[in-house]
Each structure stands twice: as C-alpha cells, then as structure tokens.
Write a protein that holds these residues in place. Structure first.
Motif, PDB file in Angstrom:
ATOM      1  N   SER A 112      48.325  34.542  44.206  1.00 53.50           N
ATOM      2  CA  SER A 112      47.742  34.677  42.880  1.00 53.50           C
ATOM      3  C   SER A 112      48.782  34.242  41.866  1.00 53.50           C
ATOM      4  O   SER A 112      49.905  34.737  41.883  1.00 53.50           O
ATOM      5  N   CYS A 113      48.411  33.311  41.003  1.00 55.22           N
ATOM      6  CA  CYS A 113      49.332  32.810  39.981  1.00 55.22           C
ATOM      7  C   CYS A 113      48.704  32.987  38.602  1.00 55.22           C
ATOM      8  O   CYS A 113      47.490  32.867  38.442  1.00 55.22           O
ATOM      9  N   THR A 114      49.566  33.254  37.625  1.00 50.96           N
ATOM     10  CA  THR A 114      49.128  33.447  36.252  1.00 50.96           C
ATOM     11  C   THR A 114      49.909  32.527  35.330  1.00 50.96           C
ATOM     12  O   THR A 114      51.114  32.392  35.465  1.00 50.96           O
ATOM     13  N   TRP A 115      49.197  31.937  34.387  1.00 54.56           N
ATOM     14  CA  TRP A 115      49.784  31.139  33.320  1.00 54.56           C
ATOM     15  C   TRP A 115      49.511  31.883  32.023  1.00 54.56           C
ATOM     16  O   TRP A 115      48.381  32.291  31.760  1.00 54.56           O
ATOM     17  N   CYS A 167      53.840  34.190  40.109  1.00 55.86           N
ATOM     18  CA  CYS A 167      53.021  34.084  41.324  1.00 55.86           C
ATOM     19  C   CYS A 167      53.427  35.188  42.296  1.00 55.86           C
ATOM     20  O   CYS A 167      54.583  35.603  42.320  1.00 55.86           O
ATOM     21  N   SER A 211      49.649  38.580  28.545  1.00 56.77           N
ATOM     22  CA  SER A 211      48.552  39.552  28.654  1.00 56.77           C
ATOM     23  C   SER A 211      47.425  39.310  27.649  1.00 56.77           C
ATOM     24  O   SER A 211      46.302  39.750  27.857  1.00 56.77           O
ATOM     25  N   TYR A 241      45.592  34.079  28.918  1.00 50.26           N
ATOM     26  CA  TYR A 241      46.045  33.680  30.256  1.00 50.26           C
ATOM     27  C   TYR A 241      44.956  32.996  31.065  1.00 50.26           C
ATOM     28  O   TYR A 241      43.770  33.076  30.747  1.00 50.26           O
ATOM     29  N   PRO A 282      53.286  27.855  36.710  1.00 51.97           N
ATOM     30  CA  PRO A 282      52.793  29.205  36.412  1.00 51.97           C
ATOM     31  C   PRO A 282      53.898  30.113  35.885  1.00 51.97           C
ATOM     32  O   PRO A 282      55.076  29.932  36.196  1.00 51.97           O
ATOM     33  N   SER A 292      44.327  32.982  35.316  1.00 51.73           N
ATOM     34  CA  SER A 292      44.750  33.528  36.597  1.00 51.73           C
ATOM     35  C   SER A 292      43.990  32.787  37.692  1.00 51.73           C
ATOM     36  O   SER A 292      42.773  32.619  37.607  1.00 51.73           O
TER      37      SER A 292
END
Length: 83
Positions: A55-58, A47, A61, A64, A44, A66
């Motif tokens: 909560s992790c985001t790849w 996180c 903006s 993505y 990710p 999430s």
C-alpha cells in the motif's frame, strides 16, 4: 523581507504543479503497473506491505491518493481532497 516575498510565488507555483490532481486520479486503473502509477503521481510519500501486497500513499492526511498493489499491479485505489 524581500526574500520572503520572493519565496511566496515560488511556493504557490510548486503547489500548482502538484501531480495530485483529480485528472491524474481519473487516469488510475486496476491492473496498471506500478511504474505507470509512479510516472503519473511521482514517488510515493510512504509505502508498506508484505507477502506480495503493498500500500502506497502520495500526499498527506488532507490531500492524498492511496494505492494498493498486488505484486506490481494496482488492485484498489482511493483519494481525498483532490482538485
């Protein structure tokens, strides 16, 4: 100038190989182990979390995925700008 022209195809190739695709997003499921999510999407971008929730985001903006985890299992997920 020639080296700049050589870099352009490489950048396009890397963008085409992104794991942030609609197909990979469709493979996510509630209850999926975090290790499977990371095998599917890679590490990710960021996180955060506390008390067993994270909560992790790849991505960024504009594009993505999430994923919210309870322990090490997917609870919820969402995405934007996937192709």
């Amino acid at each position: 100038m020639l080296s700049r022209l050589a870099i352009l195809p490489l950048c396009l190739l890397l963008a085409a190989c992104s794991k942030l695709t609609q197909e990979n997003y469709a493979r996510l499921e509630a209850g999926m182990p975090r290790a499977e999510v990371e095998a599917l999407l890679g590490k990710p971008t960021q996180c955060s979390g506390a008390l067993g929730l994270s909560s992790c985001t790849w991505g960024d903006s504009e594009r993505y995925v999430s994923v919210q985890f309870a322990g090490d299992q997917v609870l919820l997920f969402s995405g934007k700008g996937l192709r």
